[in-house]
Design an enzyme around this catalytic site. Sequence first.
Site, PDB file in Angstrom:
ATOM      1  N   ASN A 193       0.604  -1.182   0.143  1.00 53.66           N
ATOM      2  CA  ASN A 193       0.027  -0.145   0.136  1.00 53.66           C
ATOM      3  C   ASN A 193       0.935   1.141  -0.023  1.00 53.66           C
ATOM      4  O   ASN A 193       0.252   2.373  -0.193  1.00 53.66           O
ATOM      5  CB  ASN A 193      -0.821   0.078   1.157  1.00 53.66           C
ATOM      6  CG  ASN A 193      -2.043   0.881   1.030  1.00 53.66           C
ATOM      7  OD1 ASN A 193      -2.374   1.624   0.025  1.00 53.66           O
ATOM      8  ND2 ASN A 193      -2.602   1.252   2.161  1.00 53.66           N
ATOM      9  N   GLN A 194       2.054   1.048   0.317  1.00 53.99           N
ATOM     10  CA  GLN A 194       3.306   2.324   0.387  1.00 53.99           C
ATOM     11  C   GLN A 194       2.694   3.366   1.326  1.00 53.99           C
ATOM     12  O   GLN A 194       3.344   4.278   1.323  1.00 53.99           O
ATOM     13  CB  GLN A 194       2.948   3.018  -1.149  1.00 53.99           C
ATOM     14  CG  GLN A 194       3.430   1.994  -2.146  1.00 53.99           C
ATOM     15  CD  GLN A 194       3.467   2.642  -3.596  1.00 53.99           C
ATOM     16  OE1 GLN A 194       2.861   3.456  -3.852  1.00 53.99           O
ATOM     17  NE2 GLN A 194       4.092   1.832  -4.637  1.00 53.99           N
ATOM     18  N   HIS A 195       2.131   3.049   2.263  1.00 56.56           N
ATOM     19  CA  HIS A 195       1.744   4.060   3.348  1.00 56.56           C
ATOM     20  C   HIS A 195       2.483   3.285   4.469  1.00 56.56           C
ATOM     21  O   HIS A 195       2.308   2.530   5.124  1.00 56.56           O
ATOM     22  CB  HIS A 195       0.240   4.092   3.843  1.00 56.56           C
ATOM     23  CG  HIS A 195      -0.536   4.477   2.772  1.00 56.56           C
ATOM     24  ND1 HIS A 195      -1.945   4.346   2.767  1.00 56.56           N
ATOM     25  CD2 HIS A 195      -0.291   5.195   1.864  1.00 56.56           C
ATOM     26  CE1 HIS A 195      -2.476   5.086   2.014  1.00 56.56           C
ATOM     27  NE2 HIS A 195      -1.557   5.394   1.020  1.00 56.56           N
ATOM     28  N   ILE A 196       3.827   4.121   4.727  1.00 58.64           N
ATOM     29  CA  ILE A 196       4.818   3.348   5.408  1.00 58.64           C
ATOM     30  C   ILE A 196       4.831   3.878   6.799  1.00 58.64           C
ATOM     31  O   ILE A 196       4.884   4.912   7.207  1.00 58.64           O
ATOM     32  CB  ILE A 196       6.260   3.632   4.787  1.00 58.64           C
ATOM     33  CG1 ILE A 196       6.424   3.352   3.606  1.00 58.64           C
ATOM     34  CG2 ILE A 196       7.535   3.042   5.754  1.00 58.64           C
ATOM     35  CD1 ILE A 196       7.892   3.833   2.666  1.00 58.64           C
ATOM     36  N   THR A 197       4.496   2.880   7.909  1.00 66.00           N
ATOM     37  CA  THR A 197       4.271   3.101   9.172  1.00 66.00           C
ATOM     38  C   THR A 197       5.006   2.021  10.091  1.00 66.00           C
ATOM     39  O   THR A 197       5.598   0.979   9.534  1.00 66.00           O
ATOM     40  CB  THR A 197       2.804   3.055   9.431  1.00 66.00           C
ATOM     41  OG1 THR A 197       2.159   1.821   9.396  1.00 66.00           O
ATOM     42  CG2 THR A 197       2.023   4.246   8.808  1.00 66.00           C
TER      43      THR A 197
END
Length: 205
Positions: free
Chosen positions: A135-139
């Site tokens: 998803n490329q939402h890096i957390t």
Amino acid sequence: MRPGSINNLRDGAFRAERSALRVDLANTSPVRYLTERLIRQGYYGKALNDKLRFQAERYVLLKCLLEMLPEPENRVQLSKTAKDAWGIPRLEVYYRFPEYVHRGYDQSMRDFQRIVTEMGGSEAAYSQRGVYDNNQHITGTMIMGADGSNSVVYGDCRSHDHPNLFIAGTGIMPSASTVNSTLTGVALALLMADRVLDSLKGGMA
């Protein structure tokens, strides 16, 4: 390019049983994907151009973003055996999708099938359960929490181990929702800045 989104599926009592989800309607060009698929199906020449034009004008890509909860088993840690060329331990990534997420996928499939029916779709292809794209939402990896044994920073972004070390950004988020993490990261950075200023003024022990 930014997709359009269906955002009214993100909250409700169902979150006790399955993940929230967001549906995106992608607006990227499908020409390459459709061309490769049609060639595999045996189309070429004028037939390929005609079929490609017809499908490209009517093609819709729906994408679902699923909420992830904090999972203790999901972690990044230093390897005890593998090292890089400088002798530094390599990273080991442990990551799994819980049934909570899979049940969110199941609901998204029901939603997608209903959307296809309502739109009069004649062909539909669906992803497989458990096979999810990045998803490329890096957390994560430096998560916040009250206990230094299972988290890296306090709620004010200050490190458990080093009182003069603050960490800002999405890396300290313990979980990822269905939406982009940018604004949360900015809010955390502003919170951290306030705490650093307080510390410099002697307002923090």
